[in-house]
Scaffold this active site. Sequence first.
Site, mmCIF file in Angstrom:
data_model
loop_
_atom_site.group_PDB
_atom_site.id
_atom_site.type_symbol
_atom_site.label_atom_id
_atom_site.label_comp_id
_atom_site.label_asym_id
_atom_site.label_seq_id
_atom_site.Cartn_x
_atom_site.Cartn_y
_atom_site.Cartn_z
ATOM 1 C CG ASN A 39 76.457 153.932 98.352
ATOM 2 O OD1 ASN A 39 75.317 153.485 98.186
ATOM 3 N ND2 ASN A 39 77.016 154.028 99.544
ATOM 4 C CG ASP A 62 85.163 155.530 88.393
ATOM 5 O OD1 ASP A 62 86.124 155.201 89.118
ATOM 6 O OD2 ASP A 62 84.121 154.852 88.285
ATOM 7 C CB SER A 128 87.925 152.359 108.428
ATOM 8 O OG SER A 128 87.079 151.565 109.229
ATOM 9 C CE1 TYR A 152 85.710 150.206 103.363
ATOM 10 C CE2 TYR A 152 85.663 149.331 105.596
ATOM 11 C CZ TYR A 152 85.633 150.399 104.729
ATOM 12 O OH TYR A 152 85.549 151.682 105.237
ATOM 13 C CE LYS A 156 88.301 152.837 103.515
ATOM 14 N NZ LYS A 156 88.252 154.066 102.727
ATOM 15 C CG LEU A 203 72.775 149.569 115.760
ATOM 16 C CD1 LEU A 203 71.809 148.404 115.907
ATOM 17 C CD2 LEU A 203 73.552 149.779 117.049
ATOM 18 N N PRO A 296 78.929 136.898 112.092
ATOM 19 C CG PRO A 296 78.834 135.119 110.582
ATOM 20 C CD PRO A 296 78.007 136.240 111.146
HETATM 21 P P1 NAD Z 1 79.427 156.635 100.769
HETATM 22 O O1 NAD Z 1 79.287 155.383 99.994
HETATM 23 O O2 NAD Z 1 78.193 157.363 101.185
HETATM 24 O O3 NAD Z 1 80.373 157.685 99.997
HETATM 25 C C1 NAD Z 1 81.375 157.280 99.100
HETATM 26 C C2 NAD Z 1 81.129 158.028 97.810
HETATM 27 O O4 NAD Z 1 82.140 157.656 96.866
HETATM 28 C C3 NAD Z 1 79.779 157.678 97.176
HETATM 29 O O5 NAD Z 1 79.075 158.871 96.900
HETATM 30 C C4 NAD Z 1 80.141 156.919 95.901
HETATM 31 O O6 NAD Z 1 79.212 157.151 94.866
HETATM 32 C C5 NAD Z 1 81.516 157.460 95.602
HETATM 33 N N1 NAD Z 1 82.374 156.535 94.861
HETATM 34 C C6 NAD Z 1 82.559 155.201 95.072
HETATM 35 N N2 NAD Z 1 83.421 154.703 94.192
HETATM 36 C C7 NAD Z 1 83.817 155.748 93.409
HETATM 37 C C8 NAD Z 1 84.695 155.852 92.314
HETATM 38 N N3 NAD Z 1 85.343 154.787 91.844
HETATM 39 N N4 NAD Z 1 84.871 157.063 91.743
HETATM 40 C C9 NAD Z 1 84.198 158.155 92.208
HETATM 41 N N5 NAD Z 1 83.340 158.099 93.236
HETATM 42 C C10 NAD Z 1 83.149 156.918 93.835
HETATM 43 O O7 NAD Z 1 80.319 156.300 102.055
HETATM 44 P P2 NAD Z 1 80.664 157.190 103.315
HETATM 45 O O8 NAD Z 1 80.036 156.570 104.497
HETATM 46 O O9 NAD Z 1 80.447 158.617 103.023
HETATM 47 O O10 NAD Z 1 82.224 156.876 103.413
HETATM 48 C C11 NAD Z 1 83.199 157.736 102.841
HETATM 49 C C12 NAD Z 1 84.563 157.126 103.058
HETATM 50 O O11 NAD Z 1 84.763 156.908 104.455
HETATM 51 C C13 NAD Z 1 84.742 155.761 102.385
HETATM 52 O O12 NAD Z 1 86.057 155.695 101.874
HETATM 53 C C14 NAD Z 1 84.561 154.783 103.520
HETATM 54 O O13 NAD Z 1 85.277 153.588 103.298
HETATM 55 C C15 NAD Z 1 85.142 155.565 104.695
HETATM 56 N N6 NAD Z 1 84.606 155.130 105.989
HETATM 57 C C16 NAD Z 1 83.253 155.111 106.190
HETATM 58 C C17 NAD Z 1 82.764 154.649 107.417
HETATM 59 C C18 NAD Z 1 81.280 154.572 107.656
HETATM 60 O O14 NAD Z 1 80.871 153.828 108.550
HETATM 61 N N7 NAD Z 1 80.437 155.306 106.928
HETATM 62 C C19 NAD Z 1 83.635 154.248 108.437
HETATM 63 C C20 NAD Z 1 85.005 154.313 108.197
HETATM 64 C C21 NAD Z 1 85.499 154.761 106.961
HETATM 65 N N1 UFG Z 2 74.224 145.278 115.014
HETATM 66 C C1 UFG Z 2 73.073 144.644 115.427
HETATM 67 N N2 UFG Z 2 72.044 144.547 114.540
HETATM 68 C C2 UFG Z 2 72.099 145.060 113.284
HETATM 69 C C3 UFG Z 2 73.290 145.701 112.871
HETATM 70 C C4 UFG Z 2 74.328 145.790 113.763
HETATM 71 O O1 UFG Z 2 72.979 144.169 116.557
HETATM 72 O O2 UFG Z 2 71.127 144.923 112.524
HETATM 73 C C5 UFG Z 2 75.330 145.424 115.974
HETATM 74 C C6 UFG Z 2 76.645 144.797 115.530
HETATM 75 O O3 UFG Z 2 76.696 143.444 115.895
HETATM 76 C C7 UFG Z 2 77.668 145.676 116.268
HETATM 77 C C8 UFG Z 2 76.983 147.046 116.337
HETATM 78 O O4 UFG Z 2 75.597 146.802 116.121
HETATM 79 O O5 UFG Z 2 77.829 145.201 117.590
HETATM 80 C C9 UFG Z 2 77.488 148.013 115.279
HETATM 81 O O6 UFG Z 2 77.396 147.396 113.996
HETATM 82 P P1 UFG Z 2 77.616 148.224 112.645
HETATM 83 O O7 UFG Z 2 77.451 147.270 111.515
HETATM 84 O O8 UFG Z 2 76.776 149.444 112.669
HETATM 85 O O9 UFG Z 2 79.126 148.732 112.769
HETATM 86 P P2 UFG Z 2 80.500 147.920 112.816
HETATM 87 O O10 UFG Z 2 81.288 148.516 113.931
HETATM 88 O O11 UFG Z 2 80.278 146.458 112.836
HETATM 89 O O12 UFG Z 2 81.159 148.282 111.407
HETATM 90 C C10 UFG Z 2 81.328 149.648 111.004
HETATM 91 C C11 UFG Z 2 81.418 149.711 109.482
HETATM 92 C C12 UFG Z 2 82.688 149.058 109.027
HETATM 93 C C13 UFG Z 2 83.852 149.674 109.697
HETATM 94 C C14 UFG Z 2 83.676 149.593 111.211
HETATM 95 C C15 UFG Z 2 84.803 150.308 111.928
HETATM 96 O O13 UFG Z 2 80.343 149.040 108.886
HETATM 97 O O14 UFG Z 2 82.844 149.295 107.652
HETATM 98 O O15 UFG Z 2 82.448 150.216 111.582
HETATM 99 O O16 UFG Z 2 84.882 151.615 111.455
HETATM 100 F F1 UFG Z 2 84.957 148.987 109.351
#
Ligand code: NAD
Ligand code: UFG
Length: 343
Positions: A39, A62, A128, A152, A156, A203, A296
């Site tokens: 990603n 990986d 998370s 997911y 975690k 969002l 949902p």
């Molecule tokens: P991201 O997808 O941008 O970064 C994750 C990276 O890990 C990517 O570059 C992907 O290529 C790499 N990756 C995935 N599977 C792999 C594997 N098997 N081996 C090696 N590399 C691998 O996501 P992010 O937003 O930077 O999130 C980073 C971490 O934070 C994740 O663990 C995610 O679950 C956690 N997190 C993210 C959010 C969010 O909203 N972005 C919120 C809470 C927690």
């Molecule tokens: N929303 C909209 N329209 C959109 C997208 C989102 O109205 O097109 C709303 C959602 O209903 C929510 C808010 O915007 O009320 C935030 O939504 P996000 O999808 O941006 O974020 P969430 O809090 O739902 O989820 C995110 C990550 C999850 C993580 C969670 C808590 O996607 O992986 O935060 O860390 F688990």
Amino acid sequence: MSNPDTILVTGGAGFIGSHTVVELLQAGYAVVALDNFANAKPSVISRICTLAGRDFTFVEGDVRDPGCMAALFRDHPIQTVIHFAGLKAVGESTRVPLTYYQNNVTGTLNLLEAMRGAGCRNLVFSSSATVYGDPAEVPIREDSPLSATNPYGRSKLMIEEICRDLAKSEPGWRIALLRYFNPVGAHPSGLLGEDPQGVPNNLMPYLLQVASGHRPHLEVFGQDYPTPDGTGVRDYLHVVDLALGHLAALKALPRIEGAIPINLGTGRGYSVLEMIQAMEKVMGHPIPWQFGPRRPGDIALCYANPDRAHTMLGWRAERDLMAMCSDGLTWIKSNSSLNSALA
Ligand code: NAD
Ligand code: UFG
């Protein structure tokens, strides 16, 4: 350079990982970053070097490959690991749960085995706010009940439990379980940001694509939540602040014993409508949107009690909503050919 420690950053080419590697390099750490580009794009690596003004070691590999993980520790004097690598799309995780458990849980097990084998017991893990499920009360404290509603989130939670068990089983483990709230924004340079594949689920990336004219309108999911304006409230956090939270966690690790959860959020919630208004203010013109049904699985309110991060890490989020919107906008405007969804 003031700090010669070598840090392994898994997922170092991703959204949060890339911003964190820049801050680590600027702070003088030596970095070994691993990513399989599931990603992320290879071009991120040279952008990180440009921003930091320094080189670092990048390994394409990986976390699911035990041989690759063992080789990392054999080849580099790694003191601490920041573990971002994993898959993160909630909806996708319900369709391909085994892929999520393989990447997130098995990948982390491989990493922990390699760390044990090498005698490295310092870990900063990307957890998370999703581990709080539908929280009973806000702001959410770290001792709130934990639950998961999708694979997911369960991955975690499982990893947190594995870390707690491991830390209890032998002394010396120092593990910060960082529970992120909603990371948004981008590096102010416009060189690093979030690059969602296909239609964004979250969002902020969707709002940015509407704001930059790449999508016609935003759908606001639900208008009857028990919140001040009826739309969902979240704790949005600038990704640079989040990256700095990892540096603060690294510095605090010597004072951490066992596996300790720490919220990384601002402590302030914004509704979907407030996010639209903030983006309109930065843009200087209205953004098209309309109400749709609830999504949902969504919850009404989710924001952090950030006190532990302040007391244990000395960290607080500093960047405001305007910076989150304007830096996000700079990123999407300067990278429309790079972004997967827009290419
Ligand atoms: P991201 O997808 O941008 O970064 C994750 C990276 O890990 C990517 O570059 C992907 O290529 C790499 N990756 C995935 N599977 C792999 C594997 N098997 N081996 C090696 N590399 C691998 O996501 P992010 O937003 O930077 O999130 C980073 C971490 O934070 C994740 O663990 C995610 O679950 C956690 N997190 C993210 C959010 C969010 O909203 N972005 C919120 C809470 C927690
Ligand atoms: N929303 C909209 N329209 C959109 C997208 C989102 O109205 O097109 C709303 C959602 O209903 C929510 C808010 O915007 O009320 C935030 O939504 P996000 O999808 O941006 O974020 P969430 O809090 O739902 O989820 C995110 C990550 C999850 C993580 C969670 C808590 O996607 O992986 O935060 O860390 F688990």
